[in-house]
Design an enzyme around this catalytic site. Sequence first.
Site, PDB file in Angstrom:
ATOM      1  N   LYS A  23      -3.381  -0.327   2.249  1.00  0.00           N
ATOM      2  CA  LYS A  23      -3.171   0.924   1.499  1.00  0.00           C
ATOM      3  C   LYS A  23      -3.910   2.091   2.162  1.00  0.00           C
ATOM      4  O   LYS A  23      -3.347   3.159   2.361  1.00  0.00           O
ATOM      5  CB  LYS A  23      -3.656   0.774   0.043  1.00  0.00           C
ATOM      6  N   ARG A  98      -5.083   0.950 -11.334  1.00  0.00           N
ATOM      7  CA  ARG A  98      -5.246  -0.488 -11.144  1.00  0.00           C
ATOM      8  C   ARG A  98      -5.072  -1.250 -12.456  1.00  0.00           C
ATOM      9  O   ARG A  98      -5.164  -2.475 -12.460  1.00  0.00           O
ATOM     10  CB  ARG A  98      -6.638  -0.773 -10.595  1.00  0.00           C
ATOM     11  N   ARG A 137     -12.476  -6.212   8.898  1.00  0.00           N
ATOM     12  CA  ARG A 137     -12.262  -4.763   9.000  1.00  0.00           C
ATOM     13  C   ARG A 137     -13.554  -3.939   8.946  1.00  0.00           C
ATOM     14  O   ARG A 137     -14.548  -4.351   8.359  1.00  0.00           O
ATOM     15  CB  ARG A 137     -11.260  -4.288   7.951  1.00  0.00           C
ATOM     16  N   ARG A 171     -17.896  -2.673   4.787  1.00  0.00           N
ATOM     17  CA  ARG A 171     -18.167  -2.569   3.352  1.00  0.00           C
ATOM     18  C   ARG A 171     -18.882  -3.812   2.834  1.00  0.00           C
ATOM     19  O   ARG A 171     -18.591  -4.924   3.263  1.00  0.00           O
ATOM     20  CB  ARG A 171     -16.835  -2.416   2.595  1.00  0.00           C
ATOM     21  N   ARG A 182     -11.598 -10.199  -5.940  1.00  0.00           N
ATOM     22  CA  ARG A 182     -10.779  -8.982  -5.907  1.00  0.00           C
ATOM     23  C   ARG A 182      -9.298  -9.334  -5.998  1.00  0.00           C
ATOM     24  O   ARG A 182      -8.518  -8.614  -6.625  1.00  0.00           O
ATOM     25  CB  ARG A 182     -11.097  -8.178  -4.638  1.00  0.00           C
TER      26      ARG A 182
HETATM   27  P1  AMP Z   1     -11.046  -0.359  -2.919  1.00  0.00           P
HETATM   28  O1  AMP Z   1     -11.790   0.506  -1.944  1.00  0.00           O
HETATM   29  O2  AMP Z   1      -9.803   0.295  -3.435  1.00  0.00           O
HETATM   30  O3  AMP Z   1     -10.798  -1.740  -2.371  1.00  0.00           O
HETATM   31  O4  AMP Z   1     -11.999  -0.531  -4.188  1.00  0.00           O
HETATM   32  C1  AMP Z   1     -13.269  -1.151  -4.067  1.00  0.00           C
HETATM   33  C2  AMP Z   1     -13.785  -1.513  -5.440  1.00  0.00           C
HETATM   34  O5  AMP Z   1     -13.939  -0.316  -6.222  1.00  0.00           O
HETATM   35  C3  AMP Z   1     -12.857  -2.398  -6.252  1.00  0.00           C
HETATM   36  O6  AMP Z   1     -13.017  -3.779  -5.958  1.00  0.00           O
HETATM   37  C4  AMP Z   1     -13.302  -2.045  -7.681  1.00  0.00           C
HETATM   38  O7  AMP Z   1     -14.534  -2.672  -7.990  1.00  0.00           O
HETATM   39  C5  AMP Z   1     -13.570  -0.561  -7.568  1.00  0.00           C
HETATM   40  N1  AMP Z   1     -12.351   0.237  -7.868  1.00  0.00           N
HETATM   41  C6  AMP Z   1     -11.667   1.051  -7.007  1.00  0.00           C
HETATM   42  N2  AMP Z   1     -10.633   1.640  -7.612  1.00  0.00           N
HETATM   43  C7  AMP Z   1     -10.645   1.190  -8.900  1.00  0.00           C
HETATM   44  C8  AMP Z   1      -9.807   1.411 -10.018  1.00  0.00           C
HETATM   45  N3  AMP Z   1      -8.731   2.213  -9.951  1.00  0.00           N
HETATM   46  N4  AMP Z   1     -10.128   0.784 -11.178  1.00  0.00           N
HETATM   47  C9  AMP Z   1     -11.207  -0.021 -11.266  1.00  0.00           C
HETATM   48  N5  AMP Z   1     -12.026  -0.297 -10.241  1.00  0.00           N
HETATM   49  C10 AMP Z   1     -11.751   0.307  -9.054  1.00  0.00           C
END
Ligand code: AMP
Length: 228
Positions: A23, A98, A137, A171, A182
């Site tokens: 994404k 989400r 990554r 990360r 996740r």
């Molecule tokens: P990402 O960078 O999109 O993989 O997000 C990393 C982490 O941030 C996720 O595993 C969640 O813990 C949190 N997170 C990001 N976006 C959301 C969302 N829309 N709703 C809830 N938690 C989120």
Amino acid sequence: MMDGATTTAAPVLILLGPPGAGKGTQARMLEDKFGLVQLSTGDLLRAAVAAGTEAGLAAKAVMEAGELVSDEIVINILRDRLADADCAKGVILDGFPRTTVQAEALDALLAESGQKINAAISLEVDDAAMVTRISGRYTCGGCGEGYHDEFKQPAKDGVCDKCGGTDMKRRADDNAETVGSRLVAYHAQTAPLIAYYGGKGSLQKVDAMKAIDTIAGDLNEIVQEAVA
Ligand code: AMP
């Protein structure tokens, strides 16, 4: 009587897909190509954690466990960011919504400003491949360009192709253990959004197991049509 002025609502695109689906990579490519703004709630939350804000403090442990941060926190962060002037160009939402609660909140927010979702694009991948994708990554700390040990290395080891930066970052939640949680969260809470947007007629699916550039080509076609 009409005064002849026309206002076109800024495009709103959503990228759906499990962690590792690409994404962020694809959102950045679309951002460059279509002059839109990538909005990653993950990035916004990581910035809040780094800044030690109240939301960041509440989110930190949840993110490290690979679970979803509360709808309230994420919706507030997204609402604030959407109000920034640059978002008037149009946005690509990466990692939001989400949950169904977030999707409904987004619909309400957009309705307030006369906007709508142009397309919700689901990046379709095999879960089994996501652990390898995520574990390898890293990103450039300077400009955010994404790289991968196996699939996308910079031309010169440790040096960003885009900005020349050498501060590469991994990360904290990009490890095999957290990826499992996740993916569970994705299937339980986020995958139902595919049906949600399908029901609204805005869903598009893309095979995201192909090469990065091929996926980008498929997305370009969809976005071109969706924002026309
Ligand atoms: P990402 O960078 O999109 O993989 O997000 C990393 C982490 O941030 C996720 O595993 C969640 O813990 C949190 N997170 C990001 N976006 C959301 C969302 N829309 N709703 C809830 N938690 C989120």
